[in-house]
Enzyme design. Structure first.
Site, PDB file in Angstrom:
ATOM      1  CG  ASP A 127     -29.459  20.747 -16.726  1.00  0.00           C
ATOM      2  OD1 ASP A 127     -30.526  20.793 -16.087  1.00  0.00           O
ATOM      3  OD2 ASP A 127     -28.434  20.223 -16.274  1.00  0.00           O
ATOM      4  CD  GLN A 174     -23.883  19.299 -14.759  1.00  0.00           C
ATOM      5  OE1 GLN A 174     -24.357  19.987 -15.661  1.00  0.00           O
ATOM      6  NE2 GLN A 174     -24.628  18.820 -13.773  1.00  0.00           N
ATOM      7  NE  ARG A 244     -22.789  17.943  -2.875  1.00  0.00           N
ATOM      8  CZ  ARG A 244     -24.056  17.594  -3.036  1.00  0.00           C
ATOM      9  NH1 ARG A 244     -24.697  17.879  -4.157  1.00  0.00           N
ATOM     10  NH2 ARG A 244     -24.709  16.957  -2.078  1.00  0.00           N
ATOM     11  N   PRO A 245     -20.689  23.631  -1.000  1.00  0.00           N
ATOM     12  CG  PRO A 245     -19.308  25.466  -1.457  1.00  0.00           C
ATOM     13  CD  PRO A 245     -19.557  24.041  -1.858  1.00  0.00           C
ATOM     14  CG  ASP A 278     -26.384  15.615  -8.693  1.00  0.00           C
ATOM     15  OD1 ASP A 278     -27.028  15.442  -9.745  1.00  0.00           O
ATOM     16  OD2 ASP A 278     -26.137  16.752  -8.252  1.00  0.00           O
ATOM     17  CD  GLU A 466     -34.675  18.489 -11.188  1.00  0.00           C
ATOM     18  OE1 GLU A 466     -33.434  18.505 -11.151  1.00  0.00           O
ATOM     19  OE2 GLU A 466     -35.393  18.588 -10.178  1.00  0.00           O
ATOM     20  CD  GLU A 481     -28.105  16.731  -2.235  1.00  0.00           C
ATOM     21  OE1 GLU A 481     -27.156  16.323  -1.561  1.00  0.00           O
ATOM     22  OE2 GLU A 481     -27.978  17.545  -3.164  1.00  0.00           O
TER      23      GLU A 481
END
Length: 503
Positions: A127, A174, A244-245, A278, A466, A481
């Site tokens: 980003d 990334q 993934r937490p 993702d 975004e 998500e």
């Protein structure tokens, strides 16, 4: 007990799978009010005591400090001029150097930085390059330097730049844009600054290339794939095989729908998060079924184009500093990668680059904006530039060009890196790739449509988003998500950079 151990504890798993917060990222961004072990002990005691009427949400709220409220981005009456609004927004998105407790998931950074906005309360790797494009146009050179110094600090401390500066992101990176950031900064301050970051650039490159000297044909090792002829290319690969937490509940749900090992599904989900896409049909065996994800089985053209660019940069730097040994090393690496890209990712019939599925030994047949990365970074034989540029332009016009810019892929499903969404970083890469290869009219068309869409949504909502719906531009983007986020770092950066070119 460390945070990473806590993420495997029953309290954490139950809270995330029960979705006590609408966004799974909320809990991992909480700060424990006391030692994690003491909290766990009290949790066990409370849940084993039938006399206690236990509330999981109440227990978490009593024992954890929730993340601070999101900043109010429309802090005044929205300005009529979008560029001025963005320049005022930088202060809202700016964070000072971190000073956090030992139990915080935040990886503290020494210098100020810009966050994307919304739920993204920390710096994000790729980003930040696109954010810097706008910071440059705003004259915010000091914060560009600060952010690059922060990334150099992360590389020197952890060996790589994590997905974001959180402990739960440490197992992955990334797309490697650090070299491009340094080049951007050098375009402002002069090439002498390259000396300050060359060690970090090499360290990051070695992170992606770990195992290069020992990997054997027809094997994989971490982020490397060695093909049957001994050629080596890279893949996205997270080192862990757990949910993934920050998206625990989502990952558990996705894996439960798969007929494969849940651990394998978890790893592919994590690896897709490393890609930045993702999620996308690009990684799916069945384009509308996330449980068929197979990210690490794919050799991506964007990642390998970026690494080719780094190899050329390092070769050029060491040639200019008379280090012939390293110049020769990186020149050979670049030549080998370009040959492998031509052999495995280039389709002669279509004159385009596609991802390569190394397990199935075949190229993808889907044209996506990832195909523009070789054009953008000159990862192709110079003799093929004209035919590749024309083929890319024709496919963009026939498949991806819409009212608000360009789609990421032609697939319409529930994933956010698919239709009908468009994303600022990929608009920038597509436009600049077309510009540098002479497709100027199409580049201008895309740029002006994207700028108009950003402006229309801003004047309608007072926000910069975004991602955007480039097909039905009066509707919001969807999928993914979490709800649509505003702020927004890379949209702001690309808007200002394109506005200067095409105002």
């Amino acid at each position: 007990m460390t945070l990473l151990e806590f993420y495997q504890a029953p309290l954490f798993k139950q809270a995330q799978e029960a979705r006590i917060f609408p966004d799974g990222k909320t809990f991992v961004d909480c700060t424990p009010k006391r030692s994690l072990q003491a909290i766990i002990n009290d949790y066990v005691a409370a849940t084993n005591n039938p006399a206690i009427r236990f509330s999981l949400l109440k227990f978490v709220e009593e024992n954890f400090e929730l993340p601070s409220a999101l900043p109010v981005l429309n802090y005044i009456q929205p300005e009529k001029n979008v560029s001025q609004h963005i320049k005022n927004l930088w202060a809202c998105l700016k964070r000072s150097g971190d000073n956090c407790g030992t139990n915080s998931s935040l990886l503290p950074l020494p210098y100020a930085y810009i966050v994307p906005g919304g739920r993204f309360r920390e710096v994000y790797y790729w980003d930040s390059y696109f954010t810097m494009l706008g910071l440059k146009e705003s004259g915010e050179v000091e914060i560009i330097q600060n952010m690059i110094d922060n990334f150099a600090y992360l590389i020197r401390t952890y060996g790589h730049i994590p997905n974001g500066n959180r402990q739960y992101y440490l197992s992955r990176s990334q797309p490697p844009f650090f070299t491009l950031m340094v080049e951007l900064y050098a375009s402002i301050e002069g090439s002498h600054i390259l000396n300050e970051y060359i060690d970090a650039i090499e360290l990051e490159y070695n992170y992606w290339m770990e195992g290069y000297h020992t990997i054997k044909a027809n094997t994989v090792f971490k982020k490397l794939v060695c093909l049957s002829d001994g050629k080596v290319l890279n893949r996205y690969y997270d080192e862990l095989y757990t949910p993934r937490p920050e998206s625990w509940g989502d990952d558990v749900e996705t894996a439960s729908k798969s007929n494969r090992s849940k651990e394998i599904v978890y790893n592919h989900l994590r690896s897709a998060a490393e890609s930045g896409w993702d999620f996308s049909s690009r990684w799916l065996a069945i384009e509308n079924d996330l449980s068929t994800i197979e990210t690490s089985d794919i050799i991506p053209i964007d990642l390998n184009s970026l690494l080719y660019h780094i190899e050329l940069f390092l070769a050029r730097f060491f040639r200019n500093t008379n280090n012939e040994t390293k110049n020769s090393l990186y020149t050979k690496r670049a030549i080998n990668r370009l040959e492998a890209l031509q052999q495995y990712c280039f389709c002669n019939a279509q004159n385009l680059y596609f991802d390569y599925h190394w397990k199935h030994q075949k190229r993808s047949h889907h044209f996506t904006l990832a195909s523009l990365f070789p054009l953008w970074l000159s990862a192709y034989p110079p003799s093929k530039e004209e035919v590749i540029a024309k083929a890319a332009a024709n496919n963009i016009e026939s498949q991806l060009l819409k009212k608000g810019g360009v789609l990421t892929t032609i697939v319409t499903n529930l994933q956010q890196w698919d239709a009908p969404n468009g994303w600022a970083p990929l608009q920038w890469i597509t436009i600049t790739a077309l510009e540098k290869t002479g497709q100027l009219a199409l580049a201008e068309t895309i740029a002006k449509r994207w700028l108009t869409l950003n402006e229309d949504v801003y004047h309608r909502t007072g926000k910069l988003m975004e991602k955007y719906n480039v097909v039905e531009t009066h509707l919001e983007a969807g999928g993914g998500e979490y709800e649509g986020q505003d702020g927004f770092g890379w949209t702001n950066g690309v808007y200002l950079a394109l506005k200067k070119k095409y105002s």
